[in-house]
Enzyme design. Structure first.
Site, mmCIF file in Angstrom:
data_model
loop_
_atom_site.group_PDB
_atom_site.id
_atom_site.type_symbol
_atom_site.label_atom_id
_atom_site.label_comp_id
_atom_site.label_asym_id
_atom_site.label_seq_id
_atom_site.Cartn_x
_atom_site.Cartn_y
_atom_site.Cartn_z
ATOM 1 N N GLN A 1 0.859 -1.186 0.000
ATOM 2 C CA GLN A 1 0.000 0.000 0.000
ATOM 3 C C GLN A 1 0.897 1.238 0.000
ATOM 4 O O GLN A 1 1.676 1.443 0.926
ATOM 5 C CB GLN A 1 -0.911 0.010 1.239
ATOM 6 N N GLU B 1 4.347 -8.032 2.847
ATOM 7 C CA GLU B 1 4.487 -8.952 3.975
ATOM 8 C C GLU B 1 4.016 -8.302 5.275
ATOM 9 O O GLU B 1 3.372 -8.953 6.109
ATOM 10 C CB GLU B 1 5.941 -9.412 4.105
ATOM 11 N N CYS C 1 11.301 -6.223 4.878
ATOM 12 C CA CYS C 1 10.303 -7.231 5.255
ATOM 13 C C CYS C 1 10.931 -8.412 5.987
ATOM 14 O O CYS C 1 10.312 -8.990 6.887
ATOM 15 C CB CYS C 1 9.562 -7.710 4.015
#
Length: 292
Positions: A89, A103, A131
């Site tokens: 996002q 993730e 991540c």
């Protein structure tokens, strides 16, 4: 979301039709529980991992990528076999550090559905260093398996050798564990109470500065978000991000937001200004701030 999902999963395929039917029945929420997963696997002779791989383009369709136009999909698999979708996002007209990685999206989605342990992460591109570090905050991180379209069954720590994590800072608490900061939700305004309850479940052992977000939509639905801190600090995920991510993954429209409340106990740091900055690029609804 409905039409986007149908374009992602061509409806001339029986498996895709079955998946769409499951999602339609739950208002397009990006989540499949263990029973749904098992039924789909049984009906179409798939393993859970093969089903998760098939679902990656669907998970990626929940992305908002105004900056990169590069959609990443992830599925976090809980210890009981539930599938939690995640997608990157991005937020145009704000700092790039406000981004939620796929993730992170899947893990925070699982967290807000009260999952306690992730066993597997399925993702359509190799996890970035950010991540990998975020996943290392999880309980049992050394046992998490990473699955990519071209390579499956890889231990997380094969991507993060000699890993730095909570134990290096003498922290026993892990992300997704039960949290309690002894915050009392006794306000007359229920939305403020929901923000306090979310703050109380924050994972913030490094700053001891919990905060939570509660969003009220025009139809009366509420979404909350909790703060997820990380041993490496920068991969931490603020509560506004976890709330917005949950809203996106459950087909909520930001244009339907009526109120947003932040409850925060700002001992060593505060996310108020950062949240206000991001919100100003997304909605005209102003942040209501409640200091704990």
């Amino acid at each position: 979301m409905q039409e986007l999902i149908k374009r992602t999963l061509p409806q001339d395929d029986a498996l895709n039709q079955a998946i769409v039917n499951e999602l339609r029945s739950q208002n397009w929420a990006g989540f499949l529980n263990y029973s749904q997963v098992q039924q789909l696997c049984h009906n179409f002779e798939l393993t859970p991992l093969k089903l998760a791989m098939h679902l990656l383009p669907l998970a990626a369709s929940y992305s908002h990528t105004a900056i990169s136009h590069f959609n990443v999909g992830a599925i976090a698999i809980g210890e009981q076999g539930d599938f939690y979708f995640g997608a990157n996002q991005e937020f145009a007209n704000s700092a790039i550090q406000q981004t939620i990685h796929a993730e992170q999206s899947a893990i925070s989605h699982a967290w807000l559905r009260n999952e306690r342990r992730i066993s597997d992460m399925v993702v359509n591109y190799t996890p970035c260093g950010h991540c990998r570090q975020f996943m290392n905050e999880l309980h049992g991180a050394e046992k998490i398996s990473i699955h990519l379209p071209h390579s499956q069954n890889n231990p997380l720590h094969s991507y993060l050798p000699d890993a730095f994590g909570p134990k290096d800072l003498d922290i026993a608490a892990h992300l997704l564990a039960d949290e309690n900061h002894d915050l009392i939700a006794d306000h007359q305004d229920d939305l403020i109470n929901q923000a306090i309850l979310a703050a109380n479940q924050s994972h913030c052992p490094y700053s001891n500065s919990p905060h939570g977000i509660a969003i009220l939509f025009k139809n009366g639905d509420m979404v909350t978000g909790r703060y997820a801190e990380n041993a490496a600090f920068n991969p931490s995920l603020p509560a506004l991000q976890t709330a917005l991510n949950f809203a996106y993954l459950n087909d909520k429209k930001l244009s339907d937001i009526e109120r947003i409340v932040m409850a925060e106990k700002a001992l060593k740091l505060s996310h108020k200004t950062m949240a206000e900055t991001l919100l100003s690029t997304l909605t005209s609804v102003e942040l209501e701030y409640y200091s704990l």
